[in-house]
Write a protein that holds these residues in place. Structure first.
Motif, PDB file in Angstrom:
ATOM      1  N   ARG A  97       0.835  -1.201   0.000  1.00  0.00           N
ATOM      2  CA  ARG A  97       0.000   0.000   0.000  1.00  0.00           C
ATOM      3  C   ARG A  97       0.875   1.258   0.000  1.00  0.00           C
ATOM      4  O   ARG A  97       0.624   2.196  -0.763  1.00  0.00           O
TER       5      ARG A  97
ATOM      6  N   ALA B  93      -6.548   8.938  -4.420  1.00  0.00           N
ATOM      7  CA  ALA B  93      -7.627   8.471  -3.541  1.00  0.00           C
ATOM      8  C   ALA B  93      -8.720   7.782  -4.349  1.00  0.00           C
ATOM      9  O   ALA B  93      -9.208   6.710  -3.973  1.00  0.00           O
TER      10      ALA B  93
ATOM     11  N   CYS C 173      -9.954   5.239  -1.465  1.00  0.00           N
ATOM     12  CA  CYS C 173      -9.788   5.689  -0.083  1.00  0.00           C
ATOM     13  C   CYS C 173      -9.959   7.206  -0.044  1.00  0.00           C
ATOM     14  O   CYS C 173     -10.197   7.835  -1.057  1.00  0.00           O
ATOM     15  N   SER C 174      -9.822   7.789   1.131  1.00  0.00           N
ATOM     16  CA  SER C 174     -10.005   9.235   1.256  1.00  0.00           C
ATOM     17  C   SER C 174      -8.703   9.976   0.944  1.00  0.00           C
ATOM     18  O   SER C 174      -7.615   9.396   0.987  1.00  0.00           O
TER      19      SER C 174
ATOM     20  N   THR D 239      -6.348   9.839   3.820  1.00  0.00           N
ATOM     21  CA  THR D 239      -5.601   8.579   3.889  1.00  0.00           C
ATOM     22  C   THR D 239      -4.403   8.633   2.960  1.00  0.00           C
ATOM     23  O   THR D 239      -3.307   8.195   3.321  1.00  0.00           O
TER      24      THR D 239
ATOM     25  N   SER E 203      -1.771  11.013   4.608  1.00  0.00           N
ATOM     26  CA  SER E 203      -1.110  10.459   5.796  1.00  0.00           C
ATOM     27  C   SER E 203      -0.242   9.251   5.421  1.00  0.00           C
ATOM     28  O   SER E 203       0.870   9.104   5.930  1.00  0.00           O
ATOM     29  N   THR E 204      -0.736   8.406   4.527  1.00  0.00           N
ATOM     30  CA  THR E 204       0.057   7.237   4.105  1.00  0.00           C
ATOM     31  C   THR E 204       1.303   7.679   3.358  1.00  0.00           C
ATOM     32  O   THR E 204       2.384   7.136   3.566  1.00  0.00           O
TER      33      THR E 204
END
Length: 169
Positions: free
Chosen positions: A114, A133, A138-139, A142, A145-146
């Motif tokens: 990921r 995203a 995903c948002s 996310t 931050s990832t």
């Protein structure tokens, strides 16, 4: 598929395969065979829908991203990462670049699938956060931050990349 469609599909595959293989190689963390499987599967799906697809490259890339996400959800897909030898060009010393590529490839392979996919989409494909995203389902938060944690992990894994990673901030 009629002959004209087949010719168009073959031309697309011929023209875009190298770029798709590079993307597959990066997404899979340097696994040549997994990259080939990823590209081949995506092109097979494209072939069955060739007439209905308006943007074939975007369609293939999305198939590749989603297929790869499916792979990381399957624990059975664990294998070795093959390391290639640095390229040798006569009269050109690219040792530093080759070393950096090898260090980066090794460091990327140590990230989770990921994290690696987020970094490849964000920095290699140069996609904005909202598009990453959307591609990964995903948002935007996310993705941000990832990506932040993934870059921090790269700095930790490979401190020799610090100068190159500072340019990414």
């Amino acid at each position: 598929m009629d002959p004209a469609d087949e010719r168009g599909f073959r031309e697309f595959v011929s023209a875009r395969s190298p770029a798709l293989m590079r993307l597959g190689y990066l997404i899979t963390g340097g696994d040549q065979y997994a990259a080939e499987d990823l590209v081949q599967g995506a092109l097979a799906k494209l072939a069955s829908r060739w007439r209905r697809v308006e943007a074939p490259e975007a369609y293939v890339r999305q198939i590749m991203y989603r297929q790869h996400v499916s792979w990381w959800r399957t624990a059975a897909r664990r294998g070795e990462v093959v390391q290639a030898a640095p390229p040798e060009l006569p009269g050109v010393d690219r040792t530093h670049q080759s070393e950096l590529r090898m260090v980066l490839r090794s460091a990327l392979a140590r990230l989770t699938p990921r994290q690696r996919t987020m970094l490849v989409l964000r920095y290699f494909e140069d996609l904005p956060d909202h598009q990453v995203a959307r591609e990964l389902g995903c948002s935007v938060g996310t993705v941000r931050s990832t990506t932040h944690r993934s870059l921090a992990r790269l700095r930790e894994i490979a401190p020799e990349l610090a100068e190159e990673l500072e340019a990414v901030r």
